[in-house]
Design a protein around this motif. Structure first.
Motif, mmCIF file in Angstrom:
data_model
loop_
_atom_site.group_PDB
_atom_site.id
_atom_site.type_symbol
_atom_site.label_atom_id
_atom_site.label_comp_id
_atom_site.label_asym_id
_atom_site.label_seq_id
_atom_site.Cartn_x
_atom_site.Cartn_y
_atom_site.Cartn_z
ATOM 1 N N LYS A 100 -1.210 -4.244 2.295
ATOM 2 C CA LYS A 100 -2.639 -4.318 2.603
ATOM 3 C C LYS A 100 -2.926 -5.582 3.412
ATOM 4 C CE LYS A 100 -3.934 -1.805 -1.522
ATOM 5 N NZ LYS A 100 -4.164 -1.943 -2.961
ATOM 6 N N LYS A 108 -7.887 2.886 4.815
ATOM 7 C CA LYS A 108 -7.185 1.765 4.192
ATOM 8 C C LYS A 108 -5.961 1.406 5.012
ATOM 9 C CE LYS A 108 -8.516 3.205 -0.430
ATOM 10 N NZ LYS A 108 -8.189 4.470 -1.079
ATOM 11 N N PHE A 109 -5.438 2.432 5.720
ATOM 12 C CA PHE A 109 -4.215 2.216 6.484
ATOM 13 C C PHE A 109 -4.352 2.955 7.809
ATOM 14 C CE2 PHE A 109 0.492 3.649 6.799
ATOM 15 C CZ PHE A 109 0.753 2.666 7.726
ATOM 16 N N ASN A 159 0.454 3.033 -3.310
ATOM 17 C CA ASN A 159 -0.013 2.128 -4.355
ATOM 18 C C ASN A 159 0.909 2.170 -5.562
ATOM 19 O OD1 ASN A 159 -2.330 1.096 -3.079
ATOM 20 N ND2 ASN A 159 -3.359 3.053 -3.459
ATOM 21 N N PHE A 186 0.842 -1.199 0.000
ATOM 22 C CA PHE A 186 0.000 0.000 0.000
ATOM 23 C C PHE A 186 0.879 1.251 0.000
ATOM 24 C CE2 PHE A 186 -2.074 3.360 2.496
ATOM 25 C CZ PHE A 186 -3.128 3.628 1.642
ATOM 26 N N HIS A 236 -5.997 10.013 1.129
ATOM 27 C CA HIS A 236 -5.488 8.755 0.571
ATOM 28 C C HIS A 236 -5.880 7.550 1.422
ATOM 29 C CE1 HIS A 236 -2.616 11.469 -1.631
ATOM 30 N NE2 HIS A 236 -2.970 10.624 -2.585
ATOM 31 N N GLY A 237 -6.723 7.793 2.420
ATOM 32 C CA GLY A 237 -7.208 6.683 3.227
ATOM 33 C C GLY A 237 -6.299 6.310 4.384
ATOM 34 N N ASN A 293 -13.453 4.399 8.015
ATOM 35 C CA ASN A 293 -13.106 3.276 7.155
ATOM 36 C C ASN A 293 -11.817 3.488 6.368
ATOM 37 O OD1 ASN A 293 -13.472 0.772 6.185
ATOM 38 N ND2 ASN A 293 -14.919 1.355 4.566
ATOM 39 N N SER A 349 -7.219 -6.282 10.133
ATOM 40 C CA SER A 349 -6.310 -6.680 9.067
ATOM 41 C C SER A 349 -6.909 -7.824 8.259
ATOM 42 C CB SER A 349 -4.952 -7.049 9.636
ATOM 43 O OG SER A 349 -5.007 -8.317 10.239
ATOM 44 N N MET A 384 -7.490 -4.248 5.924
ATOM 45 C CA MET A 384 -6.890 -2.962 6.288
ATOM 46 C C MET A 384 -5.423 -3.167 6.644
ATOM 47 S SD MET A 384 -8.111 -0.385 9.316
ATOM 48 C CE MET A 384 -9.849 -0.437 8.919
#
Lengths: 359, 342, 502
Positions: free
Chosen positions: C282, C419-420, C317, C262, C332-333, C417, C446, C450
């Protein structure tokens, strides 16, 4: 080797000088510039009369500014000073004229009231951890209201003793009193301020508290007492400034000194005192007061520019000095960093040399 | 007693207001009377609302600034500027001794729009100094407080222009359906601000930016822009109040318009229970402003010179801030924490 | 060297609302020794010092100083009685001169005035005792931190200190400066002064200290002679008992099964940090192991756009990205639960509900407000899922206990929510039950895909939760462990010795 060390020290000192003294040096520069410009443009500007008036017309401002400087160095602010002036003027005029009181007693009473009020505000600020601007804002309301309570109308003072006192001066010149009582009080208070800030524990503790209050507590300094005393002193100065203003006006008027707190703060800041506390000089404040006075004098000499330009100029100068301060404290970080890097090496080398020398 | 904290917080200010009003009911003649004269409402209560409109409007703006952990000392000066500009637009020749009005008369749109625009610029100046240059709010707004009145006097060249401008006079002196127009303006403003802050997330972001700027930054809130916008809005409120005052007295007094009004507004906000850098309450500030105005009106009714109201206001502010002070709040909080954890 | 008990603390306890900071701790100090006080975040070091020097009032226990029972009322009182502390962030007044800083509060007087001449001479002399020569007129802020500490020590000694407490004095010094400081410390030791030395540099402990007291989780682990304790044993004492391999999570995947990368740091250098490379995958829990001050938080700050890299690349990414600020990182999450929740996490004056929905709302903007119903649904969900103990969602978050405040911040980010998710010390100052909850939650997250970065002072926790562990030492990433290599012995050895070979 001795030489090298000396050079390193000198460099340090120079950096120090510039960093710490940029604001006050700028103030002195501005003062000289204004004075010279005024002298070049207007006839009679360089006369002793004009110079003496500089100390007379701004005496009350100067007396207030001495107290305000210490408050600001301690990291606080006192917004009540203008109102205390208004109150003191009205109060003295009322006591002397309406109540026929001895003017000396009246002045003494107003000094007691000013000092007590300052002590009380300091107490609220320190013991209840209320913001200084809020408490002194309340003081500002209170004294303005009390001034109106004493008298809504202007009371002219005709008491002979009072008028005589206001005319006592340093010397006569062309039939005019130069440096009359008001100026003398101003000069005395500046000297007292300089003395206290340099040679008394009280003064040095103010700097320490403004520099870092938590550190001052850890060092065991009497933080609470000092803070309360600073506001008490400012209250005393405000009342004394009120007396000086009454000498000047020769009447009592409840609206006297409206907005004065701003001129005072401006004079202190233009004099090079850091608004965040911890750094500044009474000497600088003297220069700041004289700058304000010079601007006023020049506007008077010029005649065409009206009084509101005074406010705008003061605002502008205030803005420039605040920007300068912000920039200095900001760039301090960079300056300090660069210096630290450089000194780190110097000091380490020096420290090692020292140790090897001794052992 | 009251489950909702927001309601509970309003309790004491509301009680205080009620006490002042009750006092008046007993000691002021005809206090509760509301008469209809020429289709207009008259009476002490209406008077409080009408006279209180400028303070009310400014305290709404001040509330938001206060909640971001700031303060705006320049509102008094901004009031003077806005009135001065409006008067100058209506009667541009006055300061040069020309008494004629421009033909056609300056449009209402210009008379109201231009001063407000100038006030917005003044507010942006404050906001940039606070949020982007990083100067403490008291100091940053002090600059405009000093210079602003000078600017207002510059506009009017130290004179007090008097004017007649029917549509503009309606703003401060008109009646709509019997209600004084300033009252309607303030009600509309309160409604709009309530909608904008509480029906959107703006209010939450303001409180968050004031309460913890670092945490807000870590959540991606544009704290600086929000702080800036509160100063702009506060200056706009001051401008609007300035227009109402100027329109009411049909003159622009650059020297005295809005004098001490910043203190009234700050007092109203504090009495209302808005926290410095934290939770704000519009309703509280409204009640606070009404308390301030009621004190003034009451004292007037008793024949005490209006200037002396300052003493009472001072006492009210200091008592309220003592109650809210850390020393006393700490004791309450410890007690609450214990209860919450039990 | 004279060896006699100068200071003795018996059974000292201190607790704050919701936290036990010290539990029945003993400590002893002899004249003429340098005694290391070691422990991780929240172990109780600073509480011990602050209780000893009168910043806090002790709950229970006795302090004997110089043979008599002693209780300090304030740091100043402690100082007057011979116990002085020099803090890392030097507690002097930066704007005043060196001489004044040594003499503030006890200036030499002459005719009722401050005698500047004598003050300067005295300051010169006090510094000379430390074999330091510098212009005592210069402003303190123009001196390096090392010199400022020396000034602080000179002040302490001039008040006639018998016990000198040095709280992390070396963390902002370079090697040369550390050497000079140690020279001074040895010199003081030979004069019979007792020094308490707090540090997180183990090498320094072995270089200069005589004895070590280790605290962990507010309790005393033990007192050791330096030459009788190996570094690995020391780290073991600091970080927790030898780990039981069985305690590792059964549901944990091994390092290989993790998803795509990620986020990646390539040769990134930032101020105060060495060059580093790292990958975040990820669906993987990445752990940071290392002592306090090893650079854990600083690396996390780079990943969240708070700290800017000076050079090197940051890939998201696979694409080179420049994280301008936290807002940018969030878009970017990426989410970040900071270490200092009071200062950087909670908005104390707002309610639990508002604190939870703030992050989502910040992302949606001002006008796309969630309905109260929707807010309530989210908030109720997390209050239940994370077992947040609060009377209701409208409770002000400042009235919650530390653990529950932490859960509120967690809920805030989970609701958005990400991503990281970066968790910096999520379990600090939290009781055991909640700790396990949070560890389980990390695992579950995870599994859902995540990426999680788990930073903790408690090694056991990092090892239990992480699939991959990066070991940090002295502001560098020194090792990467996966699969079977993730075990206590290996990590502790790396932390202690800085090398990968066992």
């Amino acid at each position: 080797m001795e030489n090298k060390k000396g050079a390193g020290m000198k460099l340090n000192l120079n950096l120090n000088l510039t960093k710490k003294n940029i604001p006050i040096l700028s103030s002195i520069g501005i003062f000289l510039l204004l004075y010279v410009v005024g002298g070049l443009f207007f006839n009679g500007f360089f006369s002793i009369g004009v110079f003496s008036n500089l100390f007379y017309d701004n005496a009350f401002l100067g007396v207030l500014a001495v107290g305000m400087t210490l408050v600001i160095i301690s990291g606080g602010i006192d917004l009540s000073v203008g109102s205390v002036i208004g109150f003191t003027c009205t109060f003295i005029a009322y006591l002397v004229e309406v109540k026929q009181m001895n003017p000396v007693l009246a002045m003494f009473l107003s000094l007691v009231i000013g000092t007590t009020a300052g002590t009380l505000m300091g107490f609220l600020i320190h013991n209840f951890k209320l913001p200084a601007f809020l408490v002194t804002l309340v003081g500002m309301f209170l004294f303005r209201g009390l001034a109106y309570q004493v008298s809504l109308e202007s009371i002219p003072i005709r008491n002979e003793l009072f008028l005589e006192m206001s005319q006592v001066g340093l010397f006569e010149y062309n039939g005019r009193t130069l440096f009359p009582m008001a100026s003398l009080i101003f000069i005395f208070m500046v000297m007292l301020g300089v003395y206290m800030s340099h040679f008394r524990k009280f003064g040095r503790n103010i700097y320490a508290i403004g520099g870092s209050e938590p550190s001052a507590v850890l060092m065991g300094l009497p933080v609470g007492r000092t803070k309360i005393m600073v506001y008490a002193f400012s209250g005393f100065c405000s009342a004394l400034g009120g007396i000086v203003y009454t000498f000047y006006l020769q009447s009592g008027y409840a609206l006297a000194g409206v907005g004065m707190e701003l001129n005072v703060i401006a004079a202190v800041v233009i004099g090079g005192t850091l608004l965040t506390g911890g750094a500044g000089f009474i000497e600088g404040t003297l220069v700041g007061v004289l700058i304000l006075g010079l601007i006023d004098t020049i506007l008077n000499f010029y005649g065409q520019l009206s009084s509101w330009w005074f406010r705008i100029f003061i605002g502008l100068l205030l803005f420039l000095f605040i920007l300068l301060q912000t920039w200095l404290t900001r760039s301090n970080i960079f300056l300090k960093y660069a210096m630290k890097q450089q000194q780190k090496r110097n000091d380490a080398a020096k420290g090692l040399q020292e140790t090897s020398q001794h052992s | 007693m009251f489950k909702n904290e927001n309601v509970r917080k309003l309790l004491w200010p509301a009680v205080a207001l009620l006490v002042i009003l009750l006092f008046n009911v007993f000691f002021t003649e005809n206090f509760l009377n509301i008469e209809v004269k020429d289709g207009h409402l008259f009476g002490s209560l209406i008077d409080i609302l009408n006279r209180g409109a400028p303070v009310l409007i400014i305290s709404i703006g001040m509330t938001l600034v206060y909640a971001t952990g700031g303060i705006d000392l320049s509102v008094g000066s901004v009031i003077a500027i806005s009135g001065a500009v409006a008067a100058q637009l209506i009667r541009p020749g006055y300061i040069h001794g020309i008494l004629e009005y421009p033909d056609p008369p300056t449009s209402l749109f210009v008379v109201i729009g231009v001063p407000l625009l100038i006030c917005a610029i003044a507010g942006a100046w404050n906001g940039v100094l606070v949020a982007f240059v990083g100067i403490q709010p008291i100091i940053a707004t002090l600059i405009l407080m000093v210079a602003g009145r000078g600017i207002a006097q510059l506009v009017t060249e130290g004179q007090i222009p008097v004017f007649i401008h029917e549509p503009f006079q309606f703003l401060g002196g008109g009646f709509l359906m019997g209600v004084p127009f300033p009252v309607i303006v303030s009600i509309l403003l309160i409604a709009a601000v309530y909608f904008l802050t509480r029906r959107t997330s703006l209010g939450l972001f303001i409180e968050s930016s004031g309460g913890n700027p670092i945490a807000s930054r870590y959540m991606g809130i544009k704290s600086r822009l929000i702080v800036l916008s509160t100063y702009v809005f506060c200056a706009l409120c001051a401008g609007l109040a300035g227009l109402i005052i100027c329109s009411d007295i049909k003159a622009a007094d650059a020297n005295n318009a809005g004098l001490f009004l910043e203190l009234d507004a700050i007092a109203a906000v504090i009495i209302g229970g808005t926290m410095w850098g934290g939770r704000f309450t519009l309703a509280g500030s409204v009640i606070g402003a009404l308390i301030i105005q009621s004190i003034t009106t009451t004292i007037l009714a008793f024949g005490i010179p209006p200037e002396v109201t300052l003493v009472f206001k001072a006492l009210v502010i200091i008592i309220v801030s003592l109650i809210q002070s850390e020393g006393i709040q700490d004791a309450i909080n410890t007690w609450k924490t214990k209860r919450a954890q039990a | 060297m004279v060896q006699s008990e100068l200071l003795e603390i018996r059974g000292l306890s201190k607790s704050f609302p919701g936290v036990r900071a010290l539990t029945d701790v003993d400590f002893s100090l002899k004249s003429g020794e340098i005694h290391a006080l070691l422990g991780e975040n929240g172990a109780g070091k600073s509480t011990l010092i602050k209780t000893l020097t009168g910043v806090y009032k002790k709950d229970a226990g006795k302090v004997f100083f110089d043979g008599k029972e002693f209780e300090a009322h304030s740091p100043a009182h402690a100082g007057q009685n011979g116990i002085s502390t020099v803090y890392q962030e030097v507690n002097l007044i930066p704007g005043l001169s060196v001489a004044e800083n040594i003499y503030l509060g006890r200036e030499p007087m002459k005719y009722g005035n401050i005698d500047w001449k004598q003050m300067r001479a005295g300051a010169q002399k006090a510094l000379a005792k430390l074999r330091i020569k510098l212009d005592v007129n210069q402003e303190l802020s123009s001196c390096s931190i090392a010199i400022q500490q020396m000034v602080s020590i000179a002040r302490a000694l001039d008040v006639s200190a018998k016990v000198l407490i040095l709280d992390e004095p070396t963390s902002s010094l370079d090697e040369g400066e550390v050497a000079s400081l140690f020279e001074v410390m040895r010199n003081l030791r030979s004069q019979g002064i007792a020094i308490v030395f707090i540090t997180h540099f183990l090498d320094q402990v072995y270089e200069i200290c005589d004895r070590i007291t280790v605290l962990r989780n507010s309790k005393l682990v033990g007192v050791f002679n330096v030459n009788e304790l190996s570094k690995v044993d020391l780290v073991t004492h600091m970080l927790g008992k030898e780990l039981d391999e069985e305690s590792r999570k059964s549901h944990k995947k091994d390092g290989q099964s993790a998803g795509d990368v990620f986020m990646e740091l390539k040769d990134v250098v930032a101020s105060g940090l060495g060059q580093m490379n790292l990958k975040v995958r990820k669906g993987e829990v990445l752990g940071f192991a290392g002592l306090l001050g090893s650079g854990r938080t600083e690396v996390a700050e780079i990943l969240f756009g708070i700290r800017k890299p000076l050079s090197g690349e940051l890939l998201l990414n696979g694409k080179k990205t420049n994280l301008k600020n936290p807002r940018n990182a969030i878009s970017h999450g990426i989410a970040f639960c900071p270490e200092d929740r009071r200062r950087e996490g909670i908005i104390a004056d707002l309610s639990v509900r508002e604190n939870i929905i703030l992050a989502i709302q910040a992302r949606r903007g001002i006008f796309r407000t969630m309905s109260r119903k929707e807010q309530q649904r989210i908030v109720d969900k997390y209050i239940e899922e994370l077992k947040i103990a609060t009377p209701d969602a409208e409770q002000k978050v400042q009235f919650l206990s530390g653990g529950n405040q932490q859960k509120v911040i967690l809920a805030r980010w989970l609701a958005s929510n990400p991503k990281f998710l970066i968790l910096d010390e999520p379990t600090r100052g939290i009781d055991v039950g909640v700790k396990l909850d949070i560890q389980d939650l990390v695992g579950a997250l995870s599994e859902e895909g995540m990426a999680v970065l788990f930073i903790s002072s408690e090694l056991e926790e990092v090892l239990r939760s992480s699939e991959r562990v990066l070991v940090l030492r002295d502001r560098n990433i020194v090792d990467e462990l996966t699969g079977e290599d993730i075990n206590g012995a290996k990590v502790m050895h790396t932390i202690a010795e800085g090398s990968t070979d066992v």
